[in-house]
Each structure stands twice: as structure tokens, then as C-alpha cells.
Design an enzyme around this catalytic site. Sequence first.
Site, short mmCIF file in Angstrom:
data_model
loop_
_atom_site.label_atom_id
_atom_site.label_comp_id
_atom_site.label_asym_id
_atom_site.label_seq_id
_atom_site.Cartn_x
_atom_site.Cartn_y
_atom_site.Cartn_z
CG HIS A 199 0.62 5.70 0.43
ND1 HIS A 199 1.95 5.39 0.60
CD2 HIS A 199 0.04 4.59 -0.09
CE1 HIS A 199 2.16 4.15 0.19
NE2 HIS A 199 1.03 3.63 -0.23
CG ASP B 210 4.99 2.95 3.09
OD1 ASP B 210 6.20 2.76 3.37
OD2 ASP B 210 4.58 3.97 2.48
#
Lengths: 323, 424, 319
Positions: free
Chosen positions: B396, B400
Site C-alpha cells: 500500500h 492503492d
Amino acid sequence: MTKINFRWAITHALDEELARDDKVFLVGQDVGESGGVFGLTRGLYEKYGGWRVKDTPISEEGITGLAVGAGMIGHRPVVEIMYMDFISLAIEQLANQAAKTFYVSGGKIKVPMVVRTLAGGGFKAGIHHSQSLESWFTHIPGLKVVYPSTPYDVKGLLKSSIRDDNPVVFIEHKGLFSLKGEVPEEEYTIPLGKADIKREGSDVTIISYGKSVHQSLEAAEALAKEGISAEVIDLRTLVPLDKETILKSVEKTNRAMVVYEATKESGFGAEVSSIISEELIYDLDAPVRRIAGAFTPIPLGDAEDAHFPTVEEIIKVAKEMCY
Amino acid sequence: MVSELKIPKIGVEMQSAVIDEWDIVDGSQVEKGEILLKIQTEKVTYEIESPDTGYVKILGKEGDEYDVGSIIAVIAESHEQLERYQQPNDGVPLEKKQVINHMVNLSIEQENTLSKSEQEIRNKNRKVKATPLAKKIAKGQGIDLTTLSGTGPGGAIVKRDVLKAQENASTTKQEESGMAALQPRSETELDKLVANRTPLKGMRKTIATHMMSSLQTSAQLTDINEIEVSKLVEFRKELNEDLASHLGFKISFNHLFIKAVSIILKELPVMNSSIMDEEIIQWKSINLGFALSVESGLVVPVIKNVDQLSLNEIAIQFNDLVARGKAGTLTADDLSGGTFTITNIGSYGGYISTPIINQPQVAILGLGQIKEKPIVNENREIVVGDLIGYSLTFDHRLIDGETAGQFQNKFAHIMRNPKLLLVK
Amino acid sequence: MVDIKEFKLDYYEKLYLARHFEDELMKLFADNKVVGWIHSNKGHEVIGVSLALAMRSHDYIVPHHRDRPAYLAKGLSAKSLLAEIMGKTTGCCGGIGGELHIMDVETKIYGPTGVLGSNLPIALGIAYANKLAGNDHVVVCNFGEGGSNRGSFHEVLNMAALWSLPIVFVCENNKFVEFTPMQKHMNIEDVARRAAGYDIEGIIADAFNPMETYETFKYAIEKARRGDGPTLVEAKTYRLDGHYEGDPMKYRDEEEKKYWLERDPITGFKASLLNESIANESELESLEASVHQVLKEAVEFALKSEPLKVSDTFKNVYA
């Protein structure tokens, strides 16, 4: 038993040995006709004559070597070095000649001499008249070092030292001269190498010698009132050291301190402390402490007291150790 | 003449290696070319040959890690030469180069017969501030000093503290008289019996370090889902019916999945990146690694530039890598340069998982078994279909949720239209 | 009364023994059979031997490291002496003293030390003890001109003079202290002059003249024995070898060395014996041969003897 003071105990010891063995003789500055600077050889010149009680010039090396030579051929000389501060001049003869002759001759030639010397504070006379230099000599194999604290001890030990076949450095603390103590009337000697437990106790062992023994006893008395039972050991002889008595005591109390007037650093207490650590580390409930002289020359006058151990300091440290 | 044996640089990425095992004994006579030891890099175990003939002096320790170029042994013509050899500084294992606060090991007595729990107590007690006497008593009574508070100076534990603890302990013991005070005579560790012990070293240690490090450096999360692959199953069946005899082997699902991912990565290059030294590097090469279980653990062989390979070429390379992986003959080259990894959890019966990213990549795709399951078709009827579970772990820090979603959509798209695998 | 011929033969034999002992010792040293340094005593033979002849057997010697001639002449066996120098248990000190610390109760050798000048106070003590005991024993104390600069020298001469002790101070001046010629560390040329500072007699003797040296020593020793106090005798000699074996002697003048070698007292003495018909060639030859035999046996004995054991070196720290 009679009660005499420290200085008389010395005189009597010398007198008795001079009478007993005609190989014994004394040399030193003013030991003869004037009876000694401190009166320690009073009356001996008159009794034994000028060859057995000899006044010498200021020649510490010469007279110490004289004792070495005389000792080599079977006499028992006793040299007086007036102030231990001057013994530096005698070190060559003591450390290099006296200490090593028996060894280097293959055990054939002994040197049965005694160097008596006056040490310690008390005269408030400053740097060259107040030192206690026993650790210079405890470091030389071949020498014995004796440092008594009472009239009884000084007499018995001086006689033994004179009769000993080795060179002995016999240290008399000038602050003890007027100390009175019980002494047997009949002949006695005290063997070298045996410490004396001057006071029994169970909480902390105080190891000491010379004048510091008395301060230790005074402190022990005060500590007892506060519930701390101190055992006071008077070493009496530094070399050979009575390790057994020391270790037995510390094993019992688990706490030890050494109290001595000489400079703390590299002083004899460092040796005692090391021995205790090496052999009893697992029985120690507190670090081994040393209460001793400051690392400075000794000043003139009353200030000297601040450079030596005090009773208060002994009490304080004992309490710290006995948490 | 003395020859120095150093850790060789094998493969561009190699920084260091661990000495796995010496095959010879210190001081023995060796021939030039003889295998002296095995070293272990992050990827692979290597056999190292002797550079010379003579007597060998071993300098490196088994289990220790050394930089490339470190001298780990010397070979000399005679034992005297060996003795005279002065090691220039860096034979020092990496761990020891770091700051070490050695605990001087003061053994109180030579008790070789200490049980492990006693030894543990002793080790703990050693670091506790207590007088020697207190420690001695504690040791004799098996008292753990870390459980005591000291009333001595500076909070040190002194004799009376230990004696007090002893007193309390004995009163508690009397209270708990129902409990057997006898310990079983076998080895215990923290109240559990030990079956056996081995040191953590070699490839196992390498994997352990890598996995820990991966989780600690990236922000990993896993999207889990299942998709229908009935078309893919059909497609593969047809393909093999037609071509297996030509190719000499069957196309497997692995081959197909690799091809699929290579297509996706071409279209979604951000998934083919790395974060290194505060920089995001998007790789041009698409090198796909796949997890392979081997005897000594886990390896990840890499098919390089997979986007330029046909399905056939992918299959050939894949099969070759697997074979060599099982034989233990993979080279550093085979194991380096990966930009994305696929892990077939279905191979051991898994369906979904939370795979760990193979650093310094930013994603890993775990593929489960293909199972027959009930599905709902366009007519809202329940029919049987083939489904595969997948688990996409992504970093992350860079990727995304939306990007991860795109990956999954594309994947699903190819699964539904498998002929794309031949065309793209 | 001693027969002069016998006396001189005895003297010569002792000189010869002293000189050739040194030769044997040098050979052994070169052969690496000797422990530590050795200091050649060549050039000091007349001093040592004449002292021994002038002393009685119960007189003491407190020597320095160049008095082997005196030890041998006083009666210490060559075997015992050599074995000691070579660190053997059969040496007079059990092998632990070595060359610098030859001590022997029977032959009354006491107090030599590696700390040059420290033997003087010891000699003083022995003399004092003798006076105290009221006997007629005399002490001879040897030192080099360098030792006479020590503080101990001055303390001791003062006391010996003050108390009129039975002691003879013998300064063996070989003109060098280790590597430095005398002029570089003393303001006087004759150590004997220092005697005046203590109001005792200072005499210079030529140590290359055997009879003169003997007579001087005899005089001083008997004076001490009578109770007439100490004497300082400066025996001027010349060191024929270096300070110790291995000393390159760069500081010596070749001419000077040659001059002294020509005047070697031992060869001179031998010549005088022949001239005075005290002995003939063959008598001297057989005398010399018997000395060589003694030395040969001493060398064999010393080589054969057990060296000092390490465990022996931990004994005798205390009596």
C-alpha cells in the site's frame, strides 16, 4: 602483669635481647649516649657500652649495610632509622642486599637483622616526619614487615624479630608511645605472622594495624551501640600475612574493610582487599572497603588529621556496608 | 606461496553469503579444484572449489555470514607457512562487526549437569545486580533473582533479600502441598518438554530473515476473492488435445497463469515496480518469479522478460526451472531479477491465503486450487462451475486499492477470455 | 718464616691459575656454555692473588666482580667457582648466584653484588662485627674507581675511619668504568687521594708489579689487624679485555693496549723467577701443566654438572 607504655615496652625488649645474646647490638643516630631521640634506647648505652649500642653519623645506607654485613657473619644487629621517612636511603641495602642474600647464596648465608623505624603522624611535623611506608617493603620478597599496635604486641614481636633469621622491617608508630598496656612480667615472645582478633564480632570485619587499630576499636564500640557487631583484626605482621585469620573472619561476617594510616592507593590494604576478593568473592555481601590516608603528602600541624582515617569515617563506612 | 580463498561474487546482486558447511577438516591436504565448502546466498547454495593444492587453514565459521571478498580459508604449501599466515583484518563475520556487548561468562562452578531451567535461571541471575553472596545463596536454592527486589545500596539484592524470598517460598510450598515438587527427568524449557534442538541456519535462516524483513518494510494487505475459470479449464483442455503431442508436453495452468500475469503487468506497470532507497523504480523488464517448494525449503525461480515469450517458450522455461529446482542445480541467475511473484498455494491444497511479498517487489499473487463449485448463471440458475481462489497481496505504500482492483479485473477478464493468452 | 722461593712459586702458580681460568671461561662463553654475562678479570690477577697471600685464612673478602683471582687464591676450588658461573647446582651458591654473586662461607667470601659500590657498607658491617667480637680478623673490601663515587663509599670510609675498624679498602683502578674512561667522571686522578678526606692513609700500588703490590697489601692488612685502622689502597692496573665479553672496546687506544700487553705482569713474573733462579723452565712447565690439569678437571666437572632446576629457584626466599 604490669602496665607499661609502648615506648618502655620497646626499651625492655631491646634490653632483654641485648642481655640474652651478645651477638645482638644496636646502631643508629643518637641511640647511644642520648638514649635515643624518643628515649627508646634509654639506659642501654650505659649498660652495654658503646660498641653494642653505637651512635652513628647520618649515613642510613651505610648503617643499614653495616647491619647486613654483620648479620651475614652471625650477628644480630638492630638498626634504628629515626624517621621512616628517611628509610628511602636504606632501601638499596634492604631490598637489594638484605632481602636477597639468603636466596642468592643458595640458602647458605642468612641476614638476621632488624631495621626499627618510627612511622606515622602524631608529631604534626609535616612531610618528612610523618609517613607510614610499610608497603614499600611488603612488596620485596625476602623481607618481613611487622607493625604492632600495643605495648604487649610491640615487646613480644620485637623480641621475635631480633631472633628471626631474616631481615625484618619493624615499624613503631610514634603516636603510640604513651599508650599504656598490660605486659607480662615473665619473658614472652609473640610469633611473627599471626594476627590478633582484638574484638570479636559478627556483622563486619575491620582489618587494621598500627595506630589505626585503636581507632577501629573505638569505632567498633560506637557501632555496637547501634546494633552493628564489628570484628577487629589487628594484623600485627604484614609479611608474612596471617591470611587464615582474615579469611575465617570475613567468611563469618561477609563484610570487610581495611583501615590503615598510610596512603590508600597501592597501600597494604589493597593487597588485603585483593586477597579477600580472590578467595571469598562468593561470600561477600558488600564490596571490600579501604579507609586510609589521603593521596597527598602530609601537611604540617593539625591539618594532618584530615589526611588520616578517623573514627567517624570508620563508623560511617561500616554502616554503609551493613545496610 | 599462500592462496587465499575468498567469498566469490556470484551473481550481480550478491553481497554476502553464509558458510553452510565445510567439506574438509582444518589442516587437511586438498587438491586444486576439490570442493572445500558450501556457501549459501539469499537464493542458492554453492559449492566452492579450492584454488590451489596444499594444506588448508579454515578461517571462516559455519553459520556465520561474510561479505563478498572475505577471506575464509588459506591454502599453503606447508603447515609452517600456514602458521605464519597473518590474516588481513576482514575474516571477521558480519555479526561480530556490529557492536557487541559481551557478557563475560562467569561460571560459578563447573556444573555440566545443569538442567536447562537451572541454566536459564543462572543466566538471568547473572545480569541482575546482586552481591556475590546473594547470588551464591540464590543459586543453591534455585531462586530466580529477577523475581526479587533488592534492599541493598543502589537497589542491589543482598543476602537478606534472598533469605526472605526463601522463607516466603517455603511457606507457599507448604500451602501447595498437593502439587508435586518433582520435575520430570527429561529436558524442559519453559514448562514444555523438548523433543529435539537444531540451530537455525542455512536456507531456513535465510527465509526466516527475508520474510520478517518483508513484513517489516512494506505496508502489505491482501485482496481475496474467487473467480470463475470454467472457460480457462475448457481452453486448456482443447489446447492440450491439439498441441500436446506437437510440443511434447502439456500446457499447465501454471503456464497459463504466468502468461496472464505477464499481459496484465504490461498494461499495469505500476504493479511491476520496486520502492528502493526512497525511490519508486518502475521496471522495464517483466521478470516473473514463481514460488517452488524444494527439499531444503523454498526457492523462487524467475522467467526473465516473460512479456516477450510465447506461451510455448514460457512453458519450456517453466518446466526447466522446476526440474532444476528439484535437482538443486539452479544458478544465481535463475533466482535473481524478479519483478513480480506468483505463488501456487493450490499446489498443497490451499484456496486462499495472505502471501508475503517477495522484496523488493510490490505485489504477489497467490493462486489456489481450481474447484468445482455451485455458481449462478445469467438465468439465475445454480449450475456447477470451476472457480479459483486468489489472494493478491500488494504494498500500500505504492499500490492503492483501486490499482489492485484493476489488476484483479484484468485477471478476471483474461480468465473469461482465455484466447487472449495466445494473442497478447 | 716463609721461604721466599716457595712463596714466589706459590704466587706464580696462583697467578697462572687465575689467568688461565679466565682463558677457559672465555672459551666456554664463546661456546655458549655460560649463563648471562661475564666480566673478564684479566689484568686483575696480581691484585687478587697478592691479597689472598697477604690475608690469613680467617680474614674476609668483600669483593666486586673482578676478584676471581682472589677467590681461587683464597682456596675456592676452580670446580666450585666455574660451576657457579655456569649456573650448575654444584656451584658454591647452587647455581643461582652466577658470576656476580660468588659467596662462600668457608673461604670467607661475602657480599659481592651487581649494584656496584653496595658491597662497601657490608664490608663495614663485617669489620664492625669483628671489632665488636674482639678478634683479629681483617676485612678486605674491593671495588673499582667507579664504585668510589657512590655515596656508600663516603659513608663507609667515614665510619671505618671514625671507629678505626680493621678494614682495608682496595680500589682496583683499571682506568675504565664500563665504557667511560675515568677522566670523564672524576675530578681526581688518584682515588687514593680521597683517603685524606677521611684522615686515613691512602697508598698507590702498581698492580702490574707483583711484589710491590703484595708488600703494600701486607702492610695495610697487618696495620688493620693491629688495630691501627683502615687504609685505602689504590691498585693501578689495566683492563686487558672489555667490560664484559662482547664489549667491542671501541673506546680503547690500540697503542695503549699494546703497551700494557707488553708489560703483562704474569709473563714478567715468570721471567723474574727464571732470572732469580727460583725455578727452572722444566719446573715451571710442570707447575703450569698441573694448573692446566686442575682447570681441565674443573671444566669437565662444570660441564657434566646438573644445571639449576626451575623448581630450585623458588626456594630460599626466607630462612
